[in-house]
Scaffold this motif. Structure first.
Motif, PDB file in Angstrom:
ATOM      1  N   LYS A 149     -39.597  11.029  48.551  1.00  0.00           N
ATOM      2  CA  LYS A 149     -38.478  11.556  47.765  1.00  0.00           C
ATOM      3  C   LYS A 149     -37.630  12.498  48.619  1.00  0.00           C
ATOM      4  CE  LYS A 149     -39.042  15.019  45.099  1.00  0.00           C
ATOM      5  NZ  LYS A 149     -39.260  16.053  44.109  1.00  0.00           N
ATOM      6  N   THR A 150     -38.298  13.321  49.396  1.00  0.00           N
ATOM      7  CA  THR A 150     -37.605  14.306  50.210  1.00  0.00           C
ATOM      8  C   THR A 150     -36.797  13.664  51.336  1.00  0.00           C
ATOM      9  OG1 THR A 150     -39.386  15.859  49.747  1.00  0.00           O
ATOM     10  CG2 THR A 150     -37.952  16.393  51.582  1.00  0.00           C
ATOM     11  N   HIS A 151     -37.309  12.566  51.883  1.00  0.00           N
ATOM     12  CA  HIS A 151     -36.677  11.950  53.059  1.00  0.00           C
ATOM     13  C   HIS A 151     -36.146  10.541  52.780  1.00  0.00           C
ATOM     14  CE1 HIS A 151     -38.095  15.260  55.473  1.00  0.00           C
ATOM     15  NE2 HIS A 151     -39.316  15.093  54.969  1.00  0.00           N
ATOM     16  N   LEU A 152     -35.764  10.263  51.546  1.00  0.00           N
ATOM     17  CA  LEU A 152     -35.347   8.903  51.187  1.00  0.00           C
ATOM     18  C   LEU A 152     -34.208   8.363  52.052  1.00  0.00           C
ATOM     19  CD1 LEU A 152     -35.788   6.468  49.394  1.00  0.00           C
ATOM     20  CD2 LEU A 152     -34.223   7.482  47.741  1.00  0.00           C
ATOM     21  N   PRO A 153     -33.142   9.116  52.313  1.00  0.00           N
ATOM     22  CA  PRO A 153     -32.063   8.541  53.147  1.00  0.00           C
ATOM     23  C   PRO A 153     -32.551   8.069  54.519  1.00  0.00           C
ATOM     24  CG  PRO A 153     -31.300  10.539  52.074  1.00  0.00           C
ATOM     25  CD  PRO A 153     -32.781  10.451  51.828  1.00  0.00           C
ATOM     26  N   GLN A 154     -33.421   8.855  55.154  1.00  0.00           N
ATOM     27  CA  GLN A 154     -33.945   8.461  56.464  1.00  0.00           C
ATOM     28  C   GLN A 154     -34.849   7.233  56.341  1.00  0.00           C
ATOM     29  OE1 GLN A 154     -34.144  11.561  55.186  1.00  0.00           O
ATOM     30  NE2 GLN A 154     -33.106  12.936  56.610  1.00  0.00           N
ATOM     31  N   LEU A 155     -35.636   7.181  55.274  1.00  0.00           N
ATOM     32  CA  LEU A 155     -36.498   6.020  55.073  1.00  0.00           C
ATOM     33  C   LEU A 155     -35.674   4.755  54.863  1.00  0.00           C
ATOM     34  CD1 LEU A 155     -39.253   7.520  52.736  1.00  0.00           C
ATOM     35  CD2 LEU A 155     -39.434   7.001  55.178  1.00  0.00           C
ATOM     36  N   LEU A 156     -34.596   4.862  54.106  1.00  0.00           N
ATOM     37  CA  LEU A 156     -33.744   3.696  53.867  1.00  0.00           C
ATOM     38  C   LEU A 156     -33.106   3.197  55.160  1.00  0.00           C
ATOM     39  CD1 LEU A 156     -32.053   4.637  50.488  1.00  0.00           C
ATOM     40  CD2 LEU A 156     -33.923   3.011  50.890  1.00  0.00           C
ATOM     41  N   GLU A 157     -32.743   4.110  56.045  1.00  0.00           N
ATOM     42  CA  GLU A 157     -32.198   3.698  57.344  1.00  0.00           C
ATOM     43  C   GLU A 157     -33.241   2.906  58.137  1.00  0.00           C
ATOM     44  OE1 GLU A 157     -30.506   6.913  59.603  1.00  0.00           O
ATOM     45  OE2 GLU A 157     -29.333   7.610  57.880  1.00  0.00           O
ATOM     46  N   ARG A 158     -34.472   3.379  58.111  1.00  0.00           N
ATOM     47  CA  ARG A 158     -35.539   2.682  58.832  1.00  0.00           C
ATOM     48  C   ARG A 158     -35.802   1.303  58.229  1.00  0.00           C
ATOM     49  NH1 ARG A 158     -40.346   6.855  58.923  1.00  0.00           N
ATOM     50  NH2 ARG A 158     -41.430   4.971  59.586  1.00  0.00           N
ATOM     51  N   VAL A 159     -35.799   1.235  56.909  1.00  0.00           N
ATOM     52  CA  VAL A 159     -36.029  -0.040  56.229  1.00  0.00           C
ATOM     53  C   VAL A 159     -34.899  -1.014  56.548  1.00  0.00           C
ATOM     54  CG1 VAL A 159     -36.145  -1.134  53.960  1.00  0.00           C
ATOM     55  CG2 VAL A 159     -37.490   0.921  54.424  1.00  0.00           C
ATOM     56  N   ALA A 160     -33.667  -0.514  56.590  1.00  0.00           N
ATOM     57  CA  ALA A 160     -32.528  -1.371  56.920  1.00  0.00           C
ATOM     58  C   ALA A 160     -32.668  -1.980  58.312  1.00  0.00           C
ATOM     59  CB  ALA A 160     -31.224  -0.580  56.815  1.00  0.00           C
ATOM     60  N   LYS A 161     -33.407  -1.309  59.176  1.00  0.00           N
ATOM     61  CA  LYS A 161     -33.641  -1.822  60.530  1.00  0.00           C
ATOM     62  C   LYS A 161     -34.832  -2.768  60.596  1.00  0.00           C
ATOM     63  CE  LYS A 161     -31.635   2.246  62.655  1.00  0.00           C
ATOM     64  NZ  LYS A 161     -31.881   3.473  63.426  1.00  0.00           N
ATOM     65  N   GLY A 162     -35.483  -3.003  59.445  1.00  0.00           N
ATOM     66  CA  GLY A 162     -36.553  -3.994  59.417  1.00  0.00           C
ATOM     67  C   GLY A 162     -37.952  -3.461  59.156  1.00  0.00           C
ATOM     68  N   THR A 199     -43.714  -0.467  47.824  1.00  0.00           N
ATOM     69  CA  THR A 199     -43.409  -0.832  49.205  1.00  0.00           C
ATOM     70  C   THR A 199     -41.905  -0.902  49.369  1.00  0.00           C
ATOM     71  OG1 THR A 199     -45.426  -2.139  49.351  1.00  0.00           O
ATOM     72  CG2 THR A 199     -43.744  -2.555  51.010  1.00  0.00           C
ATOM     73  N   LEU A 200     -41.397  -0.172  50.356  1.00  0.00           N
ATOM     74  CA  LEU A 200     -39.982  -0.287  50.723  1.00  0.00           C
ATOM     75  C   LEU A 200     -39.906  -1.344  51.807  1.00  0.00           C
ATOM     76  CD1 LEU A 200     -38.792   3.430  51.025  1.00  0.00           C
ATOM     77  CD2 LEU A 200     -38.252   1.802  49.228  1.00  0.00           C
ATOM     78  N   GLN A 201     -39.054  -2.340  51.590  1.00  0.00           N
ATOM     79  CA  GLN A 201     -38.891  -3.392  52.587  1.00  0.00           C
ATOM     80  C   GLN A 201     -37.454  -3.874  52.556  1.00  0.00           C
ATOM     81  OE1 GLN A 201     -41.779  -6.227  51.292  1.00  0.00           O
ATOM     82  NE2 GLN A 201     -40.322  -7.342  50.042  1.00  0.00           N
ATOM     83  N   PRO A 202     -36.982  -4.469  53.643  1.00  0.00           N
ATOM     84  CA  PRO A 202     -35.604  -4.951  53.674  1.00  0.00           C
ATOM     85  C   PRO A 202     -35.355  -5.981  52.571  1.00  0.00           C
ATOM     86  CG  PRO A 202     -36.578  -4.998  55.862  1.00  0.00           C
ATOM     87  CD  PRO A 202     -37.684  -4.695  54.898  1.00  0.00           C
ATOM     88  N   ALA A 203     -34.146  -5.948  52.030  1.00  0.00           N
ATOM     89  CA  ALA A 203     -33.760  -6.930  51.010  1.00  0.00           C
ATOM     90  C   ALA A 203     -33.729  -8.314  51.631  1.00  0.00           C
ATOM     91  CB  ALA A 203     -32.396  -6.571  50.440  1.00  0.00           C
ATOM     92  N   ASP A 204     -33.982  -9.322  50.818  1.00  0.00           N
ATOM     93  CA  ASP A 204     -33.964 -10.702  51.278  1.00  0.00           C
ATOM     94  C   ASP A 204     -32.508 -11.110  51.517  1.00  0.00           C
ATOM     95  OD1 ASP A 204     -34.416 -13.328  51.883  1.00  0.00           O
ATOM     96  OD2 ASP A 204     -35.153 -13.881  49.896  1.00  0.00           O
ATOM     97  N   SER A 205     -32.115 -11.220  52.756  1.00  0.00           N
ATOM     98  CA  SER A 205     -30.720 -11.519  53.078  1.00  0.00           C
ATOM     99  C   SER A 205     -30.312 -12.925  52.662  1.00  0.00           C
ATOM    100  CB  SER A 205     -30.463 -11.324  54.574  1.00  0.00           C
ATOM    101  OG  SER A 205     -31.277 -12.197  55.323  1.00  0.00           O
ATOM    102  N   SER A 206     -31.277 -13.812  52.434  1.00  0.00           N
ATOM    103  CA  SER A 206     -30.926 -15.177  52.029  1.00  0.00           C
ATOM    104  C   SER A 206     -30.391 -15.214  50.603  1.00  0.00           C
ATOM    105  CB  SER A 206     -32.137 -16.103  52.156  1.00  0.00           C
ATOM    106  OG  SER A 206     -33.134 -15.741  51.223  1.00  0.00           O
ATOM    107  N   LYS A 207     -30.655 -14.176  49.813  1.00  0.00           N
ATOM    108  CA  LYS A 207     -30.181 -14.132  48.433  1.00  0.00           C
ATOM    109  C   LYS A 207     -28.781 -13.523  48.315  1.00  0.00           C
ATOM    110  CE  LYS A 207     -34.733 -13.904  46.344  1.00  0.00           C
ATOM    111  NZ  LYS A 207     -35.652 -13.144  45.495  1.00  0.00           N
ATOM    112  N   ARG A 208     -28.261 -13.000  49.389  1.00  0.00           N
ATOM    113  CA  ARG A 208     -26.946 -12.376  49.366  1.00  0.00           C
ATOM    114  C   ARG A 208     -25.855 -13.442  49.395  1.00  0.00           C
ATOM    115  NH1 ARG A 208     -27.770  -7.459  53.684  1.00  0.00           N
ATOM    116  NH2 ARG A 208     -29.387  -6.426  52.505  1.00  0.00           N
ATOM    117  N   THR A 209     -24.840 -13.230  48.555  1.00  0.00           N
ATOM    118  CA  THR A 209     -23.702 -14.134  48.520  1.00  0.00           C
ATOM    119  C   THR A 209     -22.588 -13.509  49.353  1.00  0.00           C
ATOM    120  OG1 THR A 209     -24.310 -14.792  46.279  1.00  0.00           O
ATOM    121  CG2 THR A 209     -22.087 -15.330  46.996  1.00  0.00           C
TER     122      THR A 209
END
Length: 79
Positions: free
Chosen positions: A10-23, A37-47
């Motif tokens: 909760k305290t470091h969510l922005p930094q965690l999201l940056e790391r998740v965005a990198k894989g 579990t925080l994990q990257p979004a499935d890019s195949s589902k993006r339009t």
């Protein structure tokens, strides 16, 4: 996969999201028990944005308000 406590997540969510965005995948625990579990979004589902815009334009061309205003529709919904 790294494990991190809920309070720290909760305290470091922005930094965690940056790391998740990198894989990275990060497990969040509560009292030592994995709860999420925080994990990257499935890019195949993006339009692609261009496709979404084209779909909206097509929808708008097929659906007209025939002179109704948004205010009229709101007033009608309040009755």
């Amino acid at each position: 996969m790294e494990t991190i406590g809920a309070y720290e997540a909760k305290t470091h969510l922005p930094q965690l999201l940056e790391r998740v965005a990198k894989g990275e995948r990060i497990t969040i625990t509560k009292h030592g028990v994995p709860v999420a579990t925080l994990q990257p979004a499935d890019s195949s589902k993006r339009t692609p944005v261009r496709d979404v815009i084209d779909q909206l334009k097509q929808f708008r061309s097929a659906h007209r308000l025939d002179g109704l205003s948004v205010r009229d529709m709101i007033a009608e919904g309040r009755r």
